[in-house]
Scaffold this motif. Structure first.
Motif, PDB file in Angstrom:
ATOM      1  N   ASP A  56     166.251  35.849 102.674  1.00  0.00           N
ATOM      2  CA  ASP A  56     166.653  35.745 104.075  1.00  0.00           C
ATOM      3  C   ASP A  56     165.624  34.928 104.837  1.00  0.00           C
ATOM      4  OD1 ASP A  56     166.521  37.887 106.924  1.00  0.00           O
ATOM      5  OD2 ASP A  56     167.931  36.259 106.567  1.00  0.00           O
ATOM      6  N   ASP A  57     166.088  34.181 105.825  1.00  0.00           N
ATOM      7  CA  ASP A  57     165.208  33.437 106.718  1.00  0.00           C
ATOM      8  C   ASP A  57     165.315  34.057 108.105  1.00  0.00           C
ATOM      9  OD1 ASP A  57     163.691  31.712 108.154  1.00  0.00           O
ATOM     10  OD2 ASP A  57     164.853  29.903 107.709  1.00  0.00           O
ATOM     11  N   PRO A  58     164.382  34.932 108.483  1.00  0.00           N
ATOM     12  CA  PRO A  58     164.496  35.636 109.767  1.00  0.00           C
ATOM     13  C   PRO A  58     164.244  34.754 110.981  1.00  0.00           C
ATOM     14  CG  PRO A  58     162.418  36.177 108.697  1.00  0.00           C
ATOM     15  CD  PRO A  58     163.189  35.330 107.720  1.00  0.00           C
ATOM     16  N   THR A  59     163.838  33.507 110.774  1.00  0.00           N
ATOM     17  CA  THR A  59     163.554  32.634 111.917  1.00  0.00           C
ATOM     18  C   THR A  59     164.804  31.973 112.479  1.00  0.00           C
ATOM     19  OG1 THR A  59     163.143  30.724 110.474  1.00  0.00           O
ATOM     20  CG2 THR A  59     161.273  32.167 110.966  1.00  0.00           C
ATOM     21  N   LEU A  60     165.911  32.020 111.766  1.00  0.00           N
ATOM     22  CA  LEU A  60     167.130  31.370 112.246  1.00  0.00           C
ATOM     23  C   LEU A  60     167.742  32.173 113.388  1.00  0.00           C
ATOM     24  CD1 LEU A  60     168.858  30.354 108.885  1.00  0.00           C
ATOM     25  CD2 LEU A  60     167.533  28.900 110.427  1.00  0.00           C
ATOM     26  N   PRO A  61     168.115  31.522 114.492  1.00  0.00           N
ATOM     27  CA  PRO A  61     168.760  32.245 115.598  1.00  0.00           C
ATOM     28  C   PRO A  61     170.180  32.645 115.228  1.00  0.00           C
ATOM     29  CG  PRO A  61     168.716  29.889 116.051  1.00  0.00           C
ATOM     30  CD  PRO A  61     167.921  30.089 114.784  1.00  0.00           C
ATOM     31  N   THR A  62     170.608  33.789 115.713  1.00  0.00           N
ATOM     32  CA  THR A  62     171.942  34.296 115.372  1.00  0.00           C
ATOM     33  C   THR A  62     172.821  34.488 116.605  1.00  0.00           C
ATOM     34  OG1 THR A  62     171.024  36.544 115.395  1.00  0.00           O
ATOM     35  CG2 THR A  62     171.168  35.429 113.269  1.00  0.00           C
ATOM     36  N   LEU A  70     182.418  30.468 119.919  1.00  0.00           N
ATOM     37  CA  LEU A  70     183.342  30.132 118.836  1.00  0.00           C
ATOM     38  C   LEU A  70     183.897  31.388 118.172  1.00  0.00           C
ATOM     39  CD1 LEU A  70     181.518  27.110 117.134  1.00  0.00           C
ATOM     40  CD2 LEU A  70     183.520  27.056 118.626  1.00  0.00           C
ATOM     41  N   GLY A  71     183.065  32.413 118.020  1.00  0.00           N
ATOM     42  CA  GLY A  71     183.541  33.648 117.410  1.00  0.00           C
ATOM     43  C   GLY A  71     184.623  34.316 118.235  1.00  0.00           C
ATOM     44  N   ILE A  72     184.412  34.404 119.548  1.00  0.00           N
ATOM     45  CA  ILE A  72     185.418  35.008 120.425  1.00  0.00           C
ATOM     46  C   ILE A  72     186.687  34.159 120.458  1.00  0.00           C
ATOM     47  CG2 ILE A  72     185.922  35.613 122.823  1.00  0.00           C
ATOM     48  CD1 ILE A  72     182.984  36.381 123.135  1.00  0.00           C
ATOM     49  N   PHE A  73     186.517  32.846 120.479  1.00  0.00           N
ATOM     50  CA  PHE A  73     187.679  31.953 120.511  1.00  0.00           C
ATOM     51  C   PHE A  73     188.554  32.148 119.274  1.00  0.00           C
ATOM     52  CE2 PHE A  73     189.420  27.879 118.996  1.00  0.00           C
ATOM     53  CZ  PHE A  73     190.345  27.634 120.002  1.00  0.00           C
ATOM     54  N   PHE A  74     187.954  32.098 118.094  1.00  0.00           N
ATOM     55  CA  PHE A  74     188.743  32.244 116.867  1.00  0.00           C
ATOM     56  C   PHE A  74     189.300  33.660 116.722  1.00  0.00           C
ATOM     57  CE2 PHE A  74     186.294  28.463 115.389  1.00  0.00           C
ATOM     58  CZ  PHE A  74     187.393  27.667 115.100  1.00  0.00           C
ATOM     59  N   THR A  75     188.591  34.646 117.208  1.00  0.00           N
ATOM     60  CA  THR A  75     189.109  36.017 117.155  1.00  0.00           C
ATOM     61  C   THR A  75     190.379  36.152 117.979  1.00  0.00           C
ATOM     62  OG1 THR A  75     186.869  36.894 116.861  1.00  0.00           O
ATOM     63  CG2 THR A  75     188.563  38.432 117.587  1.00  0.00           C
ATOM     64  N   ASN A 134     173.283  26.674 112.343  1.00  0.00           N
ATOM     65  CA  ASN A 134     172.756  27.200 111.088  1.00  0.00           C
ATOM     66  C   ASN A 134     173.750  28.126 110.397  1.00  0.00           C
ATOM     67  OD1 ASN A 134     172.117  30.158 111.830  1.00  0.00           O
ATOM     68  ND2 ASN A 134     171.103  29.020 113.480  1.00  0.00           N
ATOM     69  N   ILE A 135     173.385  28.529 109.210  1.00  0.00           N
ATOM     70  CA  ILE A 135     174.254  29.326 108.351  1.00  0.00           C
ATOM     71  C   ILE A 135     174.560  30.692 108.958  1.00  0.00           C
ATOM     72  CG2 ILE A 135     172.218  30.024 107.047  1.00  0.00           C
ATOM     73  CD1 ILE A 135     173.932  30.547 104.676  1.00  0.00           C
ATOM     74  N   LYS A 136     173.583  31.291 109.640  1.00  0.00           N
ATOM     75  CA  LYS A 136     173.813  32.625 110.198  1.00  0.00           C
ATOM     76  C   LYS A 136     174.835  32.582 111.327  1.00  0.00           C
ATOM     77  CE  LYS A 136     169.500  34.885 108.908  1.00  0.00           C
ATOM     78  NZ  LYS A 136     168.379  35.730 109.358  1.00  0.00           N
ATOM     79  N   GLU A 137     174.784  31.548 112.143  1.00  0.00           N
ATOM     80  CA  GLU A 137     175.804  31.396 113.175  1.00  0.00           C
ATOM     81  C   GLU A 137     177.181  31.224 112.541  1.00  0.00           C
ATOM     82  OE1 GLU A 137     174.170  29.059 116.917  1.00  0.00           O
ATOM     83  OE2 GLU A 137     173.514  28.081 115.064  1.00  0.00           O
TER      84      GLU A 137
END
Length: 370
Positions: A56-62, A70-75, A134-137
């Motif tokens: 895991d890379d804990p420095t990536l913003p989530t 985008l998450g709310i839009f697609f939901t 990033n991947i986490k987003e």
């Protein structure tokens, strides 16, 4: 002492997945550990190891503006479209994979156009564009979209009550019913997380495709240099191939062509990947026997017991999976090796553990160690 106890637990595979920073720190404290691999609780399943990294890379913003918007839009879109078309004779379902594919370029676009300056609201500082997408987003957007990609079973209760019993619960009652049933499901998911999600030995084949695409990214996964590049052409084929059958059914309405449903034909194999090839003959055999032979010769028996048999087989598989995990895999008891489950080549397929670029990283690593 506590650090060494944690180290022992991680070495024995009893702890959660650790990130590479923690692994490096523990490596300095315990020189007796041969490699960082001993500190990482990796999956024993080759298909998972080849696709999903255990670090895991804990420095990536989530929790970024891009992920939430985008998450709310697609939901919202997936929930509305799938529920709206659920009541058709042939329901139209947009799977979460579509949102996952679209989220990547949209996230990259937002990373280019959104302002990078920092905003402050009530002392809380944030940026609309904290850096590259990033991947986490990407994974967070997919998870959010997946919550709305499937129809809720509680909706069926509301519809049946209204249509068949002329009993309407009203908007508030229906909303509370849907929310309460969803909370029950999420509650069970949270309570069983340590057993069904955390252990590295657990595998969810249906989600492995989404996990692989999220980790690698569509740009690399479908690039011309990738072994999966031919999949791009199947997007076009899937769009074009139903058209001639539709036109032929209009021209010859009484022929067998009208019974050809290419959408159902192509969606039928959707749940298959990434199951092993040895499963396909079982599916084909049972489908042929029950839905062709028995249906034609004993239609009365088929109409009464076929779906009961299907439910029984599904329940048997689910119960067997739980028993196998808790009784065998959880206790490091593995099935005997034979030609049908050769661990060095699952289903006799040398590419099963290769990554998007066609390299078997685990085999190369093992060869280098020797």
């Amino acid at each position: 002492i506590s650090d060494m106890a944690d180290l022992v637990q991680q070495k024995e595979g009893k702890a959660d997945i650790v990130d590479m920073g923690d692994a490096l720190a523990l490596k300095e404290q315990a020189p007796s550990i041969d490699s960082l691999d001993d500190l990482v609780d990796d999956s024993p399943i080759p298909e998972v190891r080849a696709s999903v990294p255990p670090t895991d890379d804990p420095t990536l913003p989530t929790r970024t503006f891009r992920a939430w918007s985008l998450g709310i839009f697609f939901t919202i879109v997936l929930a509305f479209v799938n529920q709206f078309f659920w009541f058709r004779d042939n329901p139209l379902t947009i799977r979460v994979l579509v949102a996952q594919l679209l989220a990547y370029p949209l996230g990259r676009i937002l990373a280019r156009v959104l302002p990078t300056r920092t905003f402050s609201i009530f002392g809380y500082k944030f940026s609309l564009n904290p850096g590259p997408f990033n991947i986490k987003e990407h994974v967070l957007i997919t998870i959010m979209a997946n919550t709305g990609a499937t129809t809720f079973a509680a909706i069926d209760i509301i519809v049946v009550q209204k249509i068949f019993y002329n009993d309407s619960w009203g908007f508030g009652g229906g909303l509370l019913l849907v929310i309460s049933t969803q909370f029950v499901g999420y509650g069970f998911a949270g309570a069983l997380r340590r057993f069904l999600v955390r252990p590295a030995t657990m595998v969810w084949p249906v989600n492995l495709v989404n996990a692989t695409l999220g980790v690698v990214g569509p740009l690399k996964f479908l690039s011309p240099s990738s072994m999966y590049y031919p999949i791009v052409w199947f997007f076009f084929i899937g769009f074009v191939i139903p058209i001639p059958f539709y036109l032929l059914s209009l021209k010859f309405p009484n022929s067998w062509v009208k019974d050809v449903n290419m959408a159902a034909f192509m969606l039928g194999g959707g749940p298959y990947p990434p199951a092993g090839a040895s499963i396909m003959p079982t599916w084909a055999f049972l489908g042929f026997v029950f839905n062709f032979v028995i249906k034609r010769r004993h239609f009365g028996w088929w109409s009464k017991y076929n779906y009961v048999m299907s439910a029984a087989l599904d329940a048997g598989v689910a119960i067997s999976a739980l028993v196998i995990f808790f009784a065998l895999q959880n206790n490091n008891i593995h099935m005997p090796q034979w030609w049908g489950n050769n661990s060095s080549s699952i289903d006799q397929c040398p590419r099963v553990t290769q990554n998007w670029a066609g390299h078997d990283t685990y085999a190369e690593k093992a060869a280098a160690a020797q």
